[in-house]
Write a protein that holds these residues in place. Structure first.
Motif, PDB file in Angstrom:
ATOM      1  N   THR A 107      13.408  29.895  10.446  1.00 16.41           N
ATOM      2  CA  THR A 107      13.706  30.922   9.441  1.00 16.41           C
ATOM      3  C   THR A 107      12.561  30.921   8.433  1.00 16.41           C
ATOM      4  O   THR A 107      12.073  29.860   8.046  1.00 16.41           O
ATOM      5  N   LEU A 108      12.157  32.113   8.027  1.00 14.16           N
ATOM      6  CA  LEU A 108      11.090  32.233   7.037  1.00 14.16           C
ATOM      7  C   LEU A 108      11.615  33.045   5.860  1.00 14.16           C
ATOM      8  O   LEU A 108      12.181  34.132   6.058  1.00 14.16           O
ATOM      9  N   THR A 109      11.460  32.498   4.659  1.00 12.10           N
ATOM     10  CA  THR A 109      11.884  33.186   3.437  1.00 12.10           C
ATOM     11  C   THR A 109      10.645  33.541   2.628  1.00 12.10           C
ATOM     12  O   THR A 109       9.804  32.667   2.371  1.00 12.10           O
ATOM     13  N   TYR A 110      10.546  34.814   2.261  1.00  6.84           N
ATOM     14  CA  TYR A 110       9.385  35.285   1.492  1.00  6.84           C
ATOM     15  C   TYR A 110       9.883  36.309   0.488  1.00  6.84           C
ATOM     16  O   TYR A 110      10.436  37.343   0.863  1.00  6.84           O
ATOM     17  N   LEU A 111       9.732  35.990  -0.795  1.00  6.04           N
ATOM     18  CA  LEU A 111      10.258  36.845  -1.857  1.00  6.04           C
ATOM     19  C   LEU A 111       9.135  37.516  -2.634  1.00  6.04           C
ATOM     20  O   LEU A 111       8.088  36.907  -2.871  1.00  6.04           O
ATOM     21  N   PHE A 112       9.374  38.772  -3.051  1.00  8.90           N
ATOM     22  CA  PHE A 112       8.475  39.463  -3.982  1.00  8.90           C
ATOM     23  C   PHE A 112       8.917  39.201  -5.419  1.00  8.90           C
ATOM     24  O   PHE A 112       8.129  39.206  -6.348  1.00  8.90           O
ATOM     25  N   GLY A 163       6.456  34.833  -3.782  1.00 10.18           N
ATOM     26  CA  GLY A 163       5.105  34.587  -3.277  1.00 10.18           C
ATOM     27  C   GLY A 163       4.966  33.336  -2.435  1.00 10.18           C
ATOM     28  O   GLY A 163       3.982  33.177  -1.715  1.00 10.18           O
ATOM     29  N   ASP A 164       5.947  32.429  -2.511  1.00 10.95           N
ATOM     30  CA  ASP A 164       5.916  31.197  -1.702  1.00 10.95           C
ATOM     31  C   ASP A 164       6.530  31.459  -0.328  1.00 10.95           C
ATOM     32  O   ASP A 164       7.260  32.436  -0.141  1.00 10.95           O
ATOM     33  N   VAL A 165       6.276  30.547   0.599  1.00 12.14           N
ATOM     34  CA  VAL A 165       6.867  30.657   1.931  1.00 12.14           C
ATOM     35  C   VAL A 165       7.700  29.410   2.224  1.00 12.14           C
ATOM     36  O   VAL A 165       7.186  28.291   2.160  1.00 12.14           O
ATOM     37  N   GLY A 166       8.968  29.619   2.524  1.00 13.19           N
ATOM     38  CA  GLY A 166       9.829  28.545   3.025  1.00 13.19           C
ATOM     39  C   GLY A 166       9.990  28.758   4.515  1.00 13.19           C
ATOM     40  O   GLY A 166      10.353  29.866   4.943  1.00 13.19           O
TER      41      GLY A 166
END
Ligand code: MN
Length: 288
Positions: free
Chosen positions: A63-68, A87-90
């Motif tokens: 799973t990839l989480t990417y928020l603006f 801006g970070d990537v989990g």
């Protein structure tokens, strides 16, 4: 450009929070290795309720989480506690099995309203890695490669594209690229990305070979040949895709596998509470 499809997001509830689901769809189960895509927001949350995605399991995917905008606190059964800010990537690879929670960080709950906007992506693992040991990777915004091209700001979130490589490689050839335009600009994607592609519009709009795609919509193509995007000013899009995996993937709830038997096993394991637990968390999302 081949076998293109234009879709609009459908709303779904993920725990006190409504998202726009873009994948899977009946007409197209996967785009490259990507099996699932949710557009989160743009929305205001709080002060009466915040994001609370309780303990739930995954297998066979990352799973990839990417928020603006906004922040999510990720906790998992490996003991990871990670704040994922805009801006970070989990990037969590479930492999043979992991459990996690996703919540609005406690520190941001002081009666405040917060904006949340971003994407969550599920990426199927290649067959030889479906049963890998679970792992969590994190890349801070400052670690992601960025370039400017004719007024477009290009950030490679995962995999490789536009001659750049993200520190989040993924487990098979893929790309997730964030593209922000200040002004009307045209880009020939075939020069920069290879494979199946989904073009998801987060805000603003684009024209792809003459077809208009607005915020909340997505265009899918089976290749990037002769695929040209013209962005409107103040537009933000996510480009996702890569090489298709060799064999189909099946989905059952939060589980992904090339084997339907393995999905049944994962379901049984969750019902029988045989998955590892997130330390200090007693919540449990039942199998639906
Ligand atoms: Mn999850």
């Amino acid at each position: 450009m081949k076998n293109t499809l234009i879709l609009s997001e459908r709303s779904a509830d993920i725990g006190g929070f409504t998202v726009g689901r873009l994948l899977p769809v009946r007409q197209k189960r996967q785009v490259g290795p990507i099996t699932f895509l949710d557009h989160m927001g743009p929305a205001e949350i709080g002060p009466d309720g915040y994001m609370e995605v309780d303990q739930h399991p995954h297998i066979g995917l990352s799973t990839l989480t990417y928020l603006f905008e906004g922040s999510i606190e990720h906790r998992d059964s490996l003991g990871t506690v990670q704040l994922v800010n805009a801006g970070d990537v989990g990037f969590m690879s479930a492999g043979k099995g992991i459990t996690h929670t996703e919540r609005t960080p406690q520190a941001l709950r002081n009666g405040k309203v917060m904006n949340v906007h971003g994407y969550q992506v599920w990426i199927a693992l290649p067959r030889e890695k479906e049963e890998m040991d679970p792992a969590f990777e994190f890349a801070a915004q400052t670690k992601l490669p960025v370039n400017n091209l004719n007024g477009l700001k290009i950030t490679v979130v995962a995999g490789s594209g536009f001659n750049m490589q993200s520190p989040v490689f993924g487990h098979s050839p893929l790309f997730i690229v964030d593209l922000e335009s200040e002004k009307k600009t045209t880009v020939d994607l075939d020069k920069h990305l290879k494979g199946e592609i989904a073009i998801a519009v987060a805000s603003g709009k684009v024209h792809v070979n003459g077809e208009r795609i607005s915020a909340g919509q997505m265009l899918i193509s089976e290749d990037t040949l002769d695929l040209n995007i013209t962005t409107d000013p103040a537009t933000r899009i996510l480009l996702l895709g890569g090489e298709p995996l060799g064999e189909p993937r099946y989905l059952l709830w939060n589980f992904v596998s090339s084997s339907k038997e393995r999905l049944k096993q994962a379901k049984e394991d969750w019902i029988q509470k045989r998955f590892p637990k997130v330390p200090g968390d007693d919540t449990y999302i039942p199998f639906p």
